[in-house]
Design an enzyme around this catalytic site. Structure first.
Site, short mmCIF file in Angstrom:
data_model
loop_
_atom_site.label_atom_id
_atom_site.label_comp_id
_atom_site.label_asym_id
_atom_site.label_seq_id
_atom_site.Cartn_x
_atom_site.Cartn_y
_atom_site.Cartn_z
N ASP A 1 0.83 -1.20 0.00
CA ASP A 1 0.00 0.00 0.00
C ASP A 1 0.87 1.25 0.00
O ASP A 1 0.57 2.22 0.70
CB ASP A 1 -0.93 -0.02 1.23
CG ASP A 1 -2.08 0.95 1.10
OD1 ASP A 1 -2.39 1.38 -0.02
OD2 ASP A 1 -2.67 1.29 2.15
N CYS B 1 -18.48 -2.92 6.77
CA CYS B 1 -18.67 -3.84 5.66
C CYS B 1 -17.96 -5.17 5.92
O CYS B 1 -18.39 -6.22 5.40
CB CYS B 1 -18.20 -3.22 4.35
SG CYS B 1 -16.47 -2.74 4.31
N CYS C 1 -17.20 7.59 1.83
CA CYS C 1 -16.66 6.51 2.65
C CYS C 1 -16.04 7.07 3.94
O CYS C 1 -15.22 8.00 3.91
CB CYS C 1 -15.60 5.75 1.85
SG CYS C 1 -14.77 4.44 2.77
N CYS D 1 -22.80 -6.10 2.79
CA CYS D 1 -21.86 -4.99 2.93
C CYS D 1 -22.42 -3.70 2.34
O CYS D 1 -22.24 -2.61 2.90
CB CYS D 1 -20.51 -5.33 2.28
SG CYS D 1 -20.60 -5.73 0.52
N CYS E 1 -13.39 2.64 9.15
CA CYS E 1 -14.70 2.02 9.35
C CYS E 1 -14.60 0.57 8.91
O CYS E 1 -14.02 0.29 7.86
CB CYS E 1 -15.75 2.75 8.52
SG CYS E 1 -17.41 2.03 8.60
#
Length: 353
Positions: free
Chosen positions: A136, A246, A216, A196, A243
């Site tokens: 990432d 989902c 989001c 989700c 968060c």
């Protein structure tokens, strides 16, 4: 060692280093380019300008690192053991919810470090070779590579899912110039489930596998440096960094494994922290408590902005409302005008009849 034997050995070395799995794919991600361009054209990236800046390079590993022939994709479980479960924290408005991936040490460093160890182990067998490790941390479309390698499939929430491990894992990528046999992709197994999509607090999952970052909560609390839109603030509840809704609702996560990696265990009680305690941190305390954590990258001001929103979402009959009002009033002028705007919004909410 022939290529098939080498691949098998590499997988064993990866498991010894703590990775959950390792798969191999080629560099062809062209099938994902058109969908990404549509996503950009719709403005779903929000203020993440680097998405536009790097463009299609993320789908062309052999251009990002010339000479790349294969991509080694690894996964690493991160779900920490906790005394207080995430759903319990979300039900307590006086607590702050931190995405489970960020409770321990910064995963970017942990995963990349272990990928470097893996590359050195490979070189002991093959001799020097060209490689580059990512987690990432560059324009790399890890989701597509994970799908191509058979590590999992892209769920409707856009995260990678695995039948034996759900989605609570990090992805790591090692570009190499070694020819190795590739693995086959796996089929998707979400079926007609829309759990989700249905549970997303802000309706950010706008279609199967497509997320509008501008709605989001992970984007709003981590990536966005602008004001959080007022119409979305009440929907955020007590989520202060990321968060997981989902993932929490996904049926495949009943197979998720708790991590044995101590670096990913919760630190400083952030698995179930008191909102007002966190708001009481000055910048020096914030930097101290988040040392070595992915949370530190958002900085103290954004941290306070997020906390102000969560505190503003306290129910009017919550026993901490009086203390919250006093703390917010005393914090005006401490962290800049943007934070003050969110504090004033929170005060209006808490003082409402």
């Amino acid at each position: 060692m022939d290529p098939l034997e080498l691949k098998s050995a590499i997988r064993e070395w990866a498991l010894e280093l703590g990775f959950t799995d390792l798969r191999v794919c080629d560099t062809d991600l062209s099938a994902y380019e058109a969908g990404f361009l549509r996503w950009l054209e719709a403005g779903n990236q929000g203020s993440m300008s680097y998405m536009d800046r790097h463009g299609l390079l993320r789908f062309r590993p052999d251009e990002l690192v010339p000479g790349t022939r294969r991509v080694l994709m690894v996964s690493r479980d991160y779900l920490p053991p906790e005394s207080t479960g995430p759903s319990e924290v979300l039900r307590d408005p006086g607590k702050g919810y931190v995405s489970r991936y960020a409770l321990g040490r910064d995963y970017h460093k942990v995963v990349r470090k272990n990928l470097q160890h893996l590359a050195r182990r490979i070189s002991e067998e093959t001799g020097p070779f060209t490689y580059r490790a990512f987690c990432d941390s560059a324009p790399v479309y890890e989701t597509g590579l994970a799908e191509r390698s058979g590590l999992g499939w892209k769920g409707k929430h856009s995260l990678v899912l695995n039948r034996s491990g759900g989605s609570w894992f990090f992805l790591g990528t090692l570009f190499v110039d070694i020819e190795l046999p590739v693995d086959k992709p796996v089929s998707a197994h979400c079926g007609s489930c829309t759990a989700c999509i249905d549970v997303c607090p802000t309706g950010a999952i706008i279609e199967d596998g497509v997320v509008d970052a501008r709605r989001c909560i992970s984007y709003l609390t981590i990536e966005a440096d602008e004001d959080i839109p007022e119409e979305l603030r009440p929907l955020m509840g007590n989520r202060i960094y990321g968060c997981d809704d989902c993932q929490l609702v996904c049926p495949w996560n009943r197979f998720a494994r708790v991590t044995g990696e101590a670096d990913f265990h919760a630190r400083h009680g952030l698995d179930a922290p008191d909102l007002l305690d966190l708001f009481g941190w000055d910048e020096r305390t914030f930097l101290s408590r988040t040392e070595g954590s992915a949370i530190r990258r958002i900085g103290w001001r954004r941290w306070r902005r997020n906390l102000a929103v969560a505190i503003g979402n306290l129910p009017s009959d919550h026993p901490q409302v009086g203390q919250a009002v006093s703390m917010l009033e005393g914090a005006l002028g401490e962290a800049g005008e943007q934070v003050d705007r969110h504090i004033r919004w929170a005060l209006r909410r808490l003082r409402r009849p």
